[in-house]
Motif scaffolding. Sequence first.
Motif, mmCIF file in Angstrom:
data_model
loop_
_atom_site.group_PDB
_atom_site.id
_atom_site.type_symbol
_atom_site.label_atom_id
_atom_site.label_comp_id
_atom_site.label_asym_id
_atom_site.label_seq_id
_atom_site.Cartn_x
_atom_site.Cartn_y
_atom_site.Cartn_z
ATOM 1 N N ALA A 123 -7.407 3.964 -4.338
ATOM 2 C CA ALA A 123 -6.991 2.632 -4.798
ATOM 3 C C ALA A 123 -5.478 2.539 -4.929
ATOM 4 N N VAL A 124 -4.858 3.557 -5.514
ATOM 5 C CA VAL A 124 -3.409 3.539 -5.677
ATOM 6 C C VAL A 124 -2.712 3.635 -4.318
ATOM 7 N N GLY A 125 -3.274 4.432 -3.415
ATOM 8 C CA GLY A 125 -2.691 4.533 -2.081
ATOM 9 C C GLY A 125 -2.756 3.222 -1.313
ATOM 10 N N ILE A 126 -3.867 2.516 -1.409
ATOM 11 C CA ILE A 126 -3.974 1.205 -0.757
ATOM 12 C C ILE A 126 -2.955 0.231 -1.351
ATOM 13 N N PHE A 127 -2.765 0.315 -2.668
ATOM 14 C CA PHE A 127 -1.748 -0.532 -3.313
ATOM 15 C C PHE A 127 -0.342 -0.162 -2.826
ATOM 16 N N GLY A 128 -0.063 1.137 -2.649
ATOM 17 C CA GLY A 128 1.231 1.548 -2.121
ATOM 18 C C GLY A 128 1.464 1.036 -0.716
ATOM 19 N N GLY A 129 0.430 1.093 0.135
ATOM 20 C CA GLY A 129 0.556 0.522 1.473
ATOM 21 C C GLY A 129 0.782 -0.983 1.435
ATOM 22 N N TYR A 130 0.142 -1.639 0.464
ATOM 23 C CA TYR A 130 0.332 -3.084 0.286
ATOM 24 C C TYR A 130 1.776 -3.399 -0.102
ATOM 25 N N LEU A 131 2.353 -2.607 -0.992
ATOM 26 C CA LEU A 131 3.736 -2.840 -1.397
ATOM 27 C C LEU A 131 4.687 -2.754 -0.215
ATOM 28 N N VAL A 132 4.517 -1.739 0.617
ATOM 29 C CA VAL A 132 5.416 -1.556 1.750
ATOM 30 C C VAL A 132 5.156 -2.603 2.829
ATOM 31 N N GLY A 133 3.874 -2.785 3.175
ATOM 32 C CA GLY A 133 3.567 -3.694 4.276
ATOM 33 C C GLY A 133 3.832 -5.149 3.953
ATOM 34 N N VAL A 134 3.396 -5.600 2.790
ATOM 35 C CA VAL A 134 3.477 -7.017 2.446
ATOM 36 C C VAL A 134 4.831 -7.384 1.866
ATOM 37 N N HIS A 135 5.306 -6.608 0.903
ATOM 38 C CA HIS A 135 6.544 -6.977 0.212
ATOM 39 C C HIS A 135 7.800 -6.490 0.919
ATOM 40 N N LEU A 136 7.708 -5.430 1.698
ATOM 41 C CA LEU A 136 8.892 -4.918 2.388
ATOM 42 C C LEU A 136 9.022 -5.457 3.802
ATOM 43 N N PHE A 137 7.880 -5.519 4.520
ATOM 44 C CA PHE A 137 7.925 -5.938 5.921
ATOM 45 C C PHE A 137 7.321 -7.318 6.156
ATOM 46 N N ASP A 138 6.967 -8.025 5.103
ATOM 47 C CA ASP A 138 6.461 -9.402 5.201
ATOM 48 C C ASP A 138 5.198 -9.518 6.042
ATOM 49 N N VAL A 139 4.348 -8.507 5.988
ATOM 50 C CA VAL A 139 3.033 -8.627 6.608
ATOM 51 C C VAL A 139 2.186 -9.572 5.755
ATOM 52 N N SER A 140 1.372 -10.368 6.389
ATOM 53 C CA SER A 140 0.533 -11.317 5.654
ATOM 54 C C SER A 140 -0.413 -10.580 4.711
ATOM 55 N N SER A 141 -0.421 -11.025 3.462
ATOM 56 C CA SER A 141 -1.312 -10.407 2.480
ATOM 57 C C SER A 141 -2.775 -10.591 2.879
ATOM 58 N N GLY A 142 -3.108 -11.771 3.405
ATOM 59 C CA GLY A 142 -4.484 -12.032 3.832
ATOM 60 C C GLY A 142 -4.913 -11.133 4.972
ATOM 61 N N SER A 143 -4.041 -10.935 5.963
ATOM 62 C CA SER A 143 -4.406 -10.070 7.094
ATOM 63 C C SER A 143 -4.524 -8.620 6.664
ATOM 64 N N TYR A 144 -3.714 -8.204 5.677
ATOM 65 C CA TYR A 144 -3.797 -6.821 5.184
ATOM 66 C C TYR A 144 -5.166 -6.551 4.580
ATOM 67 N N PHE A 145 -5.589 -7.423 3.677
ATOM 68 C CA PHE A 145 -6.864 -7.187 3.004
ATOM 69 C C PHE A 145 -8.054 -7.526 3.903
ATOM 70 N N GLN A 146 -7.904 -8.516 4.788
ATOM 71 C CA GLN A 146 -9.005 -8.848 5.680
ATOM 72 C C GLN A 146 -9.252 -7.725 6.685
ATOM 73 N N GLY A 147 -8.157 -7.129 7.198
ATOM 74 C CA GLY A 147 -8.325 -6.008 8.109
ATOM 75 C C GLY A 147 -8.986 -4.825 7.425
ATOM 76 N N MET A 148 -8.602 -4.580 6.170
ATOM 77 C CA MET A 148 -9.232 -3.503 5.404
ATOM 78 C C MET A 148 -10.696 -3.806 5.148
ATOM 79 N N TYR A 149 -11.003 -5.055 4.798
ATOM 80 C CA TYR A 149 -12.382 -5.443 4.490
ATOM 81 C C TYR A 149 -13.281 -5.336 5.719
#
Length: 261
Positions: A162-188
């Motif tokens: 869980a913490v690792g997925i959150f760390g990937g979210y921080l880098v991908g979404v907040h650092l590189f502006d990846v869509s939050s929806g696509s991040y979680f939808q791809g994971m789901y």
Amino acid sequence: MRWIARLGAETLRLLEVSGRYGLFLLNSLWCVVTPPYRVAAAVRQIRFIGAHSLFVILFTGLFTGMVLGLQGYYTLTKFGSIGFLGAAVALSLVRELGPVLTALMVIGRAGSAICAEVGIMRNSEQIDALECMAIDPYRFLIEPKVAAAVLVVPLLTCIFDAVGIFGGYLVGVHLFDVSSGSYFQGMYSAVDWLDVRMGLVKSLLFGVLLVWICSAKGFFLHLERDGGFGAEGVSRATTSAVVLSSVSVLVWDYLVSAVML
């Protein structure tokens, strides 16, 4: 003919060690599943192995996820597949890195201490004293540790994931502006129950494995080639236990993956 004699002696030694460790595991598991249960001792081991390892698991999991997010972003950019970043991070953690790194962290923090504790008890003849008082050393010493590891290591693995997925979210979404929806939808869409089950099976096996090897190294300190009595013998046995259990985790990680994929 001397090399044949040495080969035979080494083979007999390996068979003896394998049988000794196998009986140690069977006795330990038998004490876990049969009464009387030492609940208070198991709770203390849960606190030692689990609660005291929580910080290092959180820290390692966060930066592992951040590294996966960073590397995954630059790799997926080459193929125009940024939408799969969440899937790549989650699958890497749930199936492989979560169970393996959690086990390695627990080995380094708790496994070494378990081996040293049991080894010092053997060195100071405390285990012999338990046997003289008709107290089963497996039930008194090993059973709480095995029960605690079986319960705690899968929970720590889930926290690591869980913490690792959150760390990937921080880098991908907040650092590189990846869509939050696509991040979680791809994971789901990519992670299913079989992936989660593989991670849980690995973490359960690794929990038993690390306590088994680390405890046995200390328990049979006087019989180990790299052990022996005294502080030096305990230190050598502890080093050997950490190395052997870490290598065993990596080997069994491959074997379980090959069977379950």
